[in-house]
Design a protein around this motif. Structure first.
Motif, PDB file in Angstrom:
ATOM      1  N   THR A  67       0.836  -1.204   0.000  1.00 41.47           N
ATOM      2  CA  THR A  67       0.000   0.000   0.000  1.00 41.47           C
ATOM      3  C   THR A  67       0.870   1.253   0.000  1.00 41.47           C
ATOM      4  OG1 THR A  67      -1.697  -1.201   1.207  1.00 41.47           O
ATOM      5  CG2 THR A  67      -1.880   1.192   1.208  1.00 41.47           C
ATOM      6  N   GLY A  68       1.929   1.232   0.786  1.00 41.62           N
ATOM      7  CA  GLY A  68       2.853   2.373   0.823  1.00 41.62           C
ATOM      8  C   GLY A  68       3.533   2.590  -0.511  1.00 41.62           C
ATOM      9  N   ALA A  69       3.951   1.481  -1.174  1.00 40.60           N
ATOM     10  CA  ALA A  69       4.603   1.603  -2.476  1.00 40.60           C
ATOM     11  C   ALA A  69       3.612   2.129  -3.511  1.00 40.60           C
ATOM     12  CB  ALA A  69       5.162   0.256  -2.911  1.00 40.60           C
ATOM     13  N   TRP A  70       2.364   1.688  -3.441  1.00 39.53           N
ATOM     14  CA  TRP A  70       1.324   2.161  -4.362  1.00 39.53           C
ATOM     15  C   TRP A  70       1.100   3.663  -4.184  1.00 39.53           C
ATOM     16  CZ3 TRP A  70      -0.961   0.559  -8.621  1.00 39.53           C
ATOM     17  CH2 TRP A  70      -2.126   1.156  -9.059  1.00 39.53           C
ATOM     18  N   GLN A  71       1.021   4.090  -2.930  1.00 45.59           N
ATOM     19  CA  GLN A  71       0.799   5.510  -2.649  1.00 45.59           C
ATOM     20  C   GLN A  71       1.984   6.358  -3.099  1.00 45.59           C
ATOM     21  OE1 GLN A  71      -2.034   6.773  -1.653  1.00 45.59           O
ATOM     22  NE2 GLN A  71      -2.965   4.750  -1.385  1.00 45.59           N
ATOM     23  N   ALA A  72       3.190   5.774  -3.011  1.00 43.33           N
ATOM     24  CA  ALA A  72       4.394   6.529  -3.389  1.00 43.33           C
ATOM     25  C   ALA A  72       4.559   6.601  -4.905  1.00 43.33           C
ATOM     26  CB  ALA A  72       5.633   5.882  -2.764  1.00 43.33           C
ATOM     27  N   ALA A  73       3.890   5.744  -5.654  1.00 41.54           N
ATOM     28  CA  ALA A  73       4.047   5.737  -7.115  1.00 41.54           C
ATOM     29  C   ALA A  73       3.304   6.918  -7.726  1.00 41.54           C
ATOM     30  CB  ALA A  73       3.515   4.429  -7.686  1.00 41.54           C
ATOM     31  N   SER A  74       3.853   7.393  -8.834  1.00 40.31           N
ATOM     32  CA  SER A  74       3.211   8.506  -9.535  1.00 40.31           C
ATOM     33  C   SER A  74       1.983   7.980 -10.284  1.00 40.31           C
ATOM     34  CB  SER A  74       4.203   9.148 -10.514  1.00 40.31           C
ATOM     35  OG  SER A  74       4.471   8.246 -11.569  1.00 40.31           O
ATOM     36  N   PRO A  75       1.056   8.857 -10.678  1.00 35.66           N
ATOM     37  CA  PRO A  75      -0.129   8.408 -11.410  1.00 35.66           C
ATOM     38  C   PRO A  75       0.224   7.657 -12.705  1.00 35.66           C
ATOM     39  CG  PRO A  75      -0.463  10.647 -10.656  1.00 35.66           C
ATOM     40  CD  PRO A  75       0.955  10.270 -10.330  1.00 35.66           C
ATOM     41  N   ARG A  76       1.267   8.090 -13.382  1.00 35.23           N
ATOM     42  CA  ARG A  76       1.678   7.404 -14.608  1.00 35.23           C
ATOM     43  C   ARG A  76       2.152   5.978 -14.293  1.00 35.23           C
ATOM     44  NH1 ARG A  76       6.656   8.551 -18.567  1.00 35.23           N
ATOM     45  NH2 ARG A  76       5.833   7.359 -20.326  1.00 35.23           N
ATOM     46  N   GLU A  77       2.955   5.816 -13.222  1.00 34.84           N
ATOM     47  CA  GLU A  77       3.423   4.489 -12.820  1.00 34.84           C
ATOM     48  C   GLU A  77       2.253   3.593 -12.409  1.00 34.84           C
ATOM     49  OE1 GLU A  77       6.147   5.628  -9.753  1.00 34.84           O
ATOM     50  OE2 GLU A  77       7.892   5.442 -11.061  1.00 34.84           O
ATOM     51  N   ARG A  78       1.258   4.198 -11.744  1.00 33.23           N
ATOM     52  CA  ARG A  78       0.078   3.415 -11.354  1.00 33.23           C
ATOM     53  C   ARG A  78      -0.656   2.884 -12.581  1.00 33.23           C
ATOM     54  NH1 ARG A  78      -2.652   7.128  -6.600  1.00 33.23           N
ATOM     55  NH2 ARG A  78      -0.871   7.067  -5.204  1.00 33.23           N
ATOM     56  N   LYS A  79      -0.799   3.742 -13.616  1.00 38.82           N
ATOM     57  CA  LYS A  79      -1.452   3.305 -14.840  1.00 38.82           C
ATOM     58  C   LYS A  79      -0.672   2.163 -15.505  1.00 38.82           C
ATOM     59  CE  LYS A  79      -3.722   7.672 -15.918  1.00 38.82           C
ATOM     60  NZ  LYS A  79      -3.804   8.808 -16.838  1.00 38.82           N
ATOM     61  N   LEU A  80       0.666   2.288 -15.536  1.00 40.46           N
ATOM     62  CA  LEU A  80       1.491   1.224 -16.119  1.00 40.46           C
ATOM     63  C   LEU A  80       1.355  -0.078 -15.329  1.00 40.46           C
ATOM     64  CD1 LEU A  80       4.748   3.145 -17.103  1.00 40.46           C
ATOM     65  CD2 LEU A  80       3.106   2.062 -18.630  1.00 40.46           C
ATOM     66  N   LEU A  81       1.324   0.023 -14.008  1.00 31.55           N
ATOM     67  CA  LEU A  81       1.160  -1.180 -13.176  1.00 31.55           C
ATOM     68  C   LEU A  81      -0.212  -1.820 -13.404  1.00 31.55           C
ATOM     69  CD1 LEU A  81       2.827  -0.086  -9.806  1.00 31.55           C
ATOM     70  CD2 LEU A  81       3.598  -1.890 -11.360  1.00 31.55           C
ATOM     71  N   LEU A  82      -1.256  -0.999 -13.497  1.00 33.14           N
ATOM     72  CA  LEU A  82      -2.591  -1.532 -13.770  1.00 33.14           C
ATOM     73  C   LEU A  82      -2.646  -2.202 -15.142  1.00 33.14           C
ATOM     74  CD1 LEU A  82      -4.905   1.260 -12.294  1.00 33.14           C
ATOM     75  CD2 LEU A  82      -4.584  -1.072 -11.447  1.00 33.14           C
ATOM     76  N   ALA A  83      -1.991  -1.584 -16.151  1.00 33.52           N
ATOM     77  CA  ALA A  83      -1.972  -2.170 -17.490  1.00 33.52           C
ATOM     78  C   ALA A  83      -1.219  -3.507 -17.462  1.00 33.52           C
ATOM     79  CB  ALA A  83      -1.334  -1.210 -18.487  1.00 33.52           C
ATOM     80  N   ALA A  84      -0.099  -3.560 -16.771  1.00 34.40           N
ATOM     81  CA  ALA A  84       0.674  -4.808 -16.673  1.00 34.40           C
ATOM     82  C   ALA A  84      -0.146  -5.887 -15.951  1.00 34.40           C
ATOM     83  CB  ALA A  84       1.996  -4.555 -15.948  1.00 34.40           C
ATOM     84  N   ALA A  85      -0.834  -5.491 -14.895  1.00 34.66           N
ATOM     85  CA  ALA A  85      -1.672  -6.455 -14.170  1.00 34.66           C
ATOM     86  C   ALA A  85      -2.799  -6.960 -15.062  1.00 34.66           C
ATOM     87  CB  ALA A  85      -2.232  -5.813 -12.899  1.00 34.66           C
ATOM     88  N   VAL A 139      -2.716  -7.202 -18.373  1.00 34.16           N
ATOM     89  CA  VAL A 139      -2.112  -8.104 -19.357  1.00 34.16           C
ATOM     90  C   VAL A 139      -1.846  -9.472 -18.725  1.00 34.16           C
ATOM     91  CG1 VAL A 139      -0.015  -8.521 -20.731  1.00 34.16           C
ATOM     92  CG2 VAL A 139      -1.147  -6.295 -20.817  1.00 34.16           C
ATOM     93  N   VAL A 140      -1.308  -9.485 -17.531  1.00 36.02           N
ATOM     94  CA  VAL A 140      -1.039 -10.755 -16.832  1.00 36.02           C
ATOM     95  C   VAL A 140      -2.359 -11.471 -16.555  1.00 36.02           C
ATOM     96  CG1 VAL A 140      -0.202 -11.750 -14.658  1.00 36.02           C
ATOM     97  CG2 VAL A 140       1.164 -10.049 -15.849  1.00 36.02           C
ATOM     98  N   GLY A 141      -3.370 -10.747 -16.139  1.00 33.87           N
ATOM     99  CA  GLY A 141      -4.682 -11.356 -15.880  1.00 33.87           C
ATOM    100  C   GLY A 141      -5.282 -11.969 -17.141  1.00 33.87           C
ATOM    101  N   VAL A 142      -5.222 -11.242 -18.253  1.00 30.05           N
ATOM    102  CA  VAL A 142      -5.748 -11.760 -19.521  1.00 30.05           C
ATOM    103  C   VAL A 142      -4.955 -12.991 -19.945  1.00 30.05           C
ATOM    104  CG1 VAL A 142      -5.961 -11.238 -21.999  1.00 30.05           C
ATOM    105  CG2 VAL A 142      -6.753  -9.589 -20.299  1.00 30.05           C
ATOM    106  N   ALA A 143      -3.629 -12.950 -19.778  1.00 24.94           N
ATOM    107  CA  ALA A 143      -2.796 -14.096 -20.138  1.00 24.94           C
ATOM    108  C   ALA A 143      -3.159 -15.319 -19.286  1.00 24.94           C
ATOM    109  CB  ALA A 143      -1.320 -13.756 -19.957  1.00 24.94           C
ATOM    110  N   LEU A 144      -3.435 -15.113 -18.019  1.00 24.18           N
ATOM    111  CA  LEU A 144      -3.835 -16.215 -17.149  1.00 24.18           C
ATOM    112  C   LEU A 144      -5.176 -16.806 -17.583  1.00 24.18           C
ATOM    113  CD1 LEU A 144      -2.771 -14.952 -13.607  1.00 24.18           C
ATOM    114  CD2 LEU A 144      -1.802 -16.868 -14.892  1.00 24.18           C
ATOM    115  N   VAL A 145      -6.119 -15.941 -17.935  1.00 26.88           N
ATOM    116  CA  VAL A 145      -7.437 -16.416 -18.373  1.00 26.88           C
ATOM    117  C   VAL A 145      -7.312 -17.183 -19.681  1.00 26.88           C
ATOM    118  CG1 VAL A 145      -9.691 -15.635 -19.230  1.00 26.88           C
ATOM    119  CG2 VAL A 145      -8.757 -14.674 -17.123  1.00 26.88           C
ATOM    120  N   VAL A 146      -6.543 -16.640 -20.641  1.00 27.23           N
ATOM    121  CA  VAL A 146      -6.348 -17.324 -21.925  1.00 27.23           C
ATOM    122  C   VAL A 146      -5.657 -18.667 -21.707  1.00 27.23           C
ATOM    123  CG1 VAL A 146      -5.085 -17.201 -24.123  1.00 27.23           C
ATOM    124  CG2 VAL A 146      -6.401 -15.239 -23.326  1.00 27.23           C
ATOM    125  N   SER A 147      -4.659 -18.683 -20.839  1.00 25.81           N
ATOM    126  CA  SER A 147      -3.944 -19.928 -20.548  1.00 25.81           C
ATOM    127  C   SER A 147      -4.877 -20.958 -19.919  1.00 25.81           C
ATOM    128  CB  SER A 147      -2.775 -19.639 -19.605  1.00 25.81           C
ATOM    129  OG  SER A 147      -2.134 -20.829 -19.236  1.00 25.81           O
TER     130      SER A 147
END
Length: 172
Positions: free
Chosen positions: A19-37, A39-47
């Motif tokens: 939670t602390g690392a999330w709060q410390a991340a910039s809005p752009r980094e948060r968007k990138l992390l959400l996009a990566a999550a 992609v990983v979620g979609v890959a897991l579902v497809v798999s």
């Protein structure tokens, strides 16, 4: 040194650090992390969907074989039940057994010498290999005699045998 309170120990757990690392991340980094999550979620579902499809295909191929095996096992069980229900063939004893075996060999054209010995019968002689084996199998099935010891020497299509037959035990 100050004693650690349970609340401060719980406060430094992995969830708190995330939670602390999330709060410390910039809005752009948060968007990138959400996009990566995502992609990983979609890959897991497809798999998972691909694995599920492969398993359905595998089961579709193996199910008919398993059903055929089940049918064979059920038929075998029915046959075993039928055979167990049949009465045990009455086995002649003593001189009657010797006479029965001699008559059986003679009726098949086997030139064998059959003598009583100990708990069984001693059989010596020559004949066609196939005929001898068929005759011994018939003795086991019809009279309950089984081979205790056997020596066979092949001589072309014929065979010379020395066999000891004993009364088989009934198994059930």
């Amino acid at each position: 040194m100050s004693p650690t309170t349970p609340r401060s120990a719980a406060g430094s757990g992995p969830l708190t650090r995330l939670t602390g690392a999330w709060q410390a991340a910039s809005p752009r980094e948060r968007k990138l992390l959400l996009a990566a999550a995502a992609v990983v979620g979609v890959a897991l579902v497809v798999s998972a969907l691909d694995w599920s499809r492969e398993q359905r295909t595998r089961l579709g191929r193996s199910l008919p074989r398993a059903e055929a095996q089940l049918e064979q096992v059920q038929e075998s069980a029915t046959e075993i039940t039928r055979l167990r229900a049949q009465p045990v063939p009455r086995r002649p004893a003593g001189p009657a057994l010797l006479e029965t075996v001699q008559a059986s060999a003679k009726s098949r054209g086997l030139g064998l010498t059959i003598q009583a010995s100990g708990d069984g019968l001693q059989v010596k002689g020559q004949g066609g290999f196939d005929e001898l084996v068929t005759w011994l199998a018939t003795l086991q099935t019809d009279i309950g005699l089984r081979v205790m010891r056997m020596e066979i020497q092949g001589q072309g299509a014929a065979a010379s045998i020395d066999v000891v037959l004993v009364a088989g035990t009934s198994e059930g």
